[in-house]
Design a protein around this motif. Structure first.
Motif, mmCIF file in Angstrom:
data_model
loop_
_atom_site.group_PDB
_atom_site.id
_atom_site.type_symbol
_atom_site.label_atom_id
_atom_site.label_comp_id
_atom_site.label_asym_id
_atom_site.label_seq_id
_atom_site.Cartn_x
_atom_site.Cartn_y
_atom_site.Cartn_z
ATOM 1 N N GLY A 37 0.812 -1.203 0.000
ATOM 2 C CA GLY A 37 0.000 0.000 0.000
ATOM 3 C C GLY A 37 0.848 1.256 0.000
ATOM 4 N N VAL A 38 0.196 2.392 -0.271
ATOM 5 C CA VAL A 38 0.902 3.675 -0.305
ATOM 6 C C VAL A 38 1.532 3.989 1.051
ATOM 7 N N VAL A 129 -3.707 -11.649 -1.451
ATOM 8 C CA VAL A 129 -2.752 -12.287 -2.362
ATOM 9 C C VAL A 129 -2.398 -11.408 -3.558
ATOM 10 N N GLY A 130 -2.994 -10.221 -3.649
ATOM 11 C CA GLY A 130 -2.651 -9.311 -4.736
ATOM 12 C C GLY A 130 -3.734 -9.229 -5.799
ATOM 13 N N GLU A 163 -8.072 -6.001 -5.313
ATOM 14 C CA GLU A 163 -7.305 -6.926 -4.469
ATOM 15 C C GLU A 163 -8.160 -8.148 -4.160
ATOM 16 N N ARG A 164 -7.521 -9.330 -4.173
ATOM 17 C CA ARG A 164 -8.246 -10.570 -3.906
ATOM 18 C C ARG A 164 -7.683 -11.282 -2.676
ATOM 19 N N VAL A 171 -11.855 -8.390 -2.516
ATOM 20 C CA VAL A 171 -12.091 -7.847 -1.170
ATOM 21 C C VAL A 171 -11.786 -6.356 -1.065
ATOM 22 N N LEU A 172 -11.213 -5.777 -2.109
ATOM 23 C CA LEU A 172 -10.860 -4.358 -2.043
ATOM 24 C C LEU A 172 -10.670 -3.792 -3.445
ATOM 25 N N LEU A 173 -11.286 -2.664 -3.685
ATOM 26 C CA LEU A 173 -11.017 -1.901 -4.905
ATOM 27 C C LEU A 173 -10.287 -0.638 -4.497
ATOM 28 N N SER A 174 -9.117 -0.414 -5.049
ATOM 29 C CA SER A 174 -8.323 0.780 -4.745
ATOM 30 C C SER A 174 -8.116 1.600 -6.009
#
Length: 209
Positions: A37-38, A129-130, A163-164, A171-174
């Motif tokens: 992450g940032v 896991v990316g 992100e998966r 599980v995440l949209l960035s």
């Protein structure tokens, strides 16, 4: 020439006042090979990190978000909008969306304003896991320019990734917008044998029968 220097963040012009040299900014080097992450990248660079949470909300998300997260249309999700500053300088605008099912499965923990990745891993118990990141250049809108303290239409780098988890669940949209002159993003590229490219489509992904 001055317009080009201003777009690159090297000078700042104030109408009726004059032209000023922008103070030297800290450079944060981050490799795109690693899924970090940032905030993690800034911490690794030993720079002074400040995270401003602009807003958090739970509401139905736009269709492009529900599609990326494999959710039914008009499904509510938890979103976070942040400004990440490096040594006091606005460096990145982050917009993150987490499905409510992920939070509910973990007992609905409260987000504390830190790393989204660490929140998912530590507070929600998700094994990340990316994912595939899409990178594109964009021009700063009036709102984005104000948040990142840069001229309107300045060139920004947008990184969007879904992100998966280990089970393959989104599980995440960035969506991150990087201001010019703070982050240096690199990727390690390997030369492949041309025979390995057989079957690749225009997207660069291998096509299956």
């Amino acid at each position: 020439i001055l317009s080009g220097l201003e777009r690159d963040g090297l000078i700042r012009r104030v109408h009726g006042v004059g032209t000023f040299v922008t103070p030297k900014r800290t450079r944060v080097h981050s490799v795109l090979d690693l899924d970090i992450g940032v905030t993690e990248a800034v911490t690794a660079a030993r720079a002074n990190l400040n995270v401003e949470v602009v807003k958090t909300k739970t509401e139905p998300v736009a269709n492009w978000i529900s599609t990326a997260l494999a959710l039914p249309p008009d499904t509510a999700a938890f979103s976070v909008e942040r400004i990440i500053r490096v040594d006091g300088v606005p460096a990145t605008h982050g917009f993150d969306v987490i499905p409510l099912g992920v939070l509910e499965a973990a007992g609905s923990p409260s987000y504390d304003g830190g790393s989204i990745y660490q929140f998912l891993e530590s507070q929600c118990g998700v094994h990340l896991v990316g994912g595939v990141a899409e990178i594109s250049p964009v021009a700063a809108s009036a709102r984005m320019a104000k948040m990142l303290d840069c001229p309107r239409n300045s060139p920004l780098l947008r990184l969007e990734q879904t992100e998966r988890s280990a089970s393959g669940q989104p599980v995440l949209l960035s969506q991150e917008h990087y201001a010019p002159g703070v982050f240096s993003l690199t990727v390690h590229r390997l030369r492949r044998d041309r025979t390995d490219l057989t079957g690749m489509g225009e997207t660069g992904k291998r096509e299956t029968p």
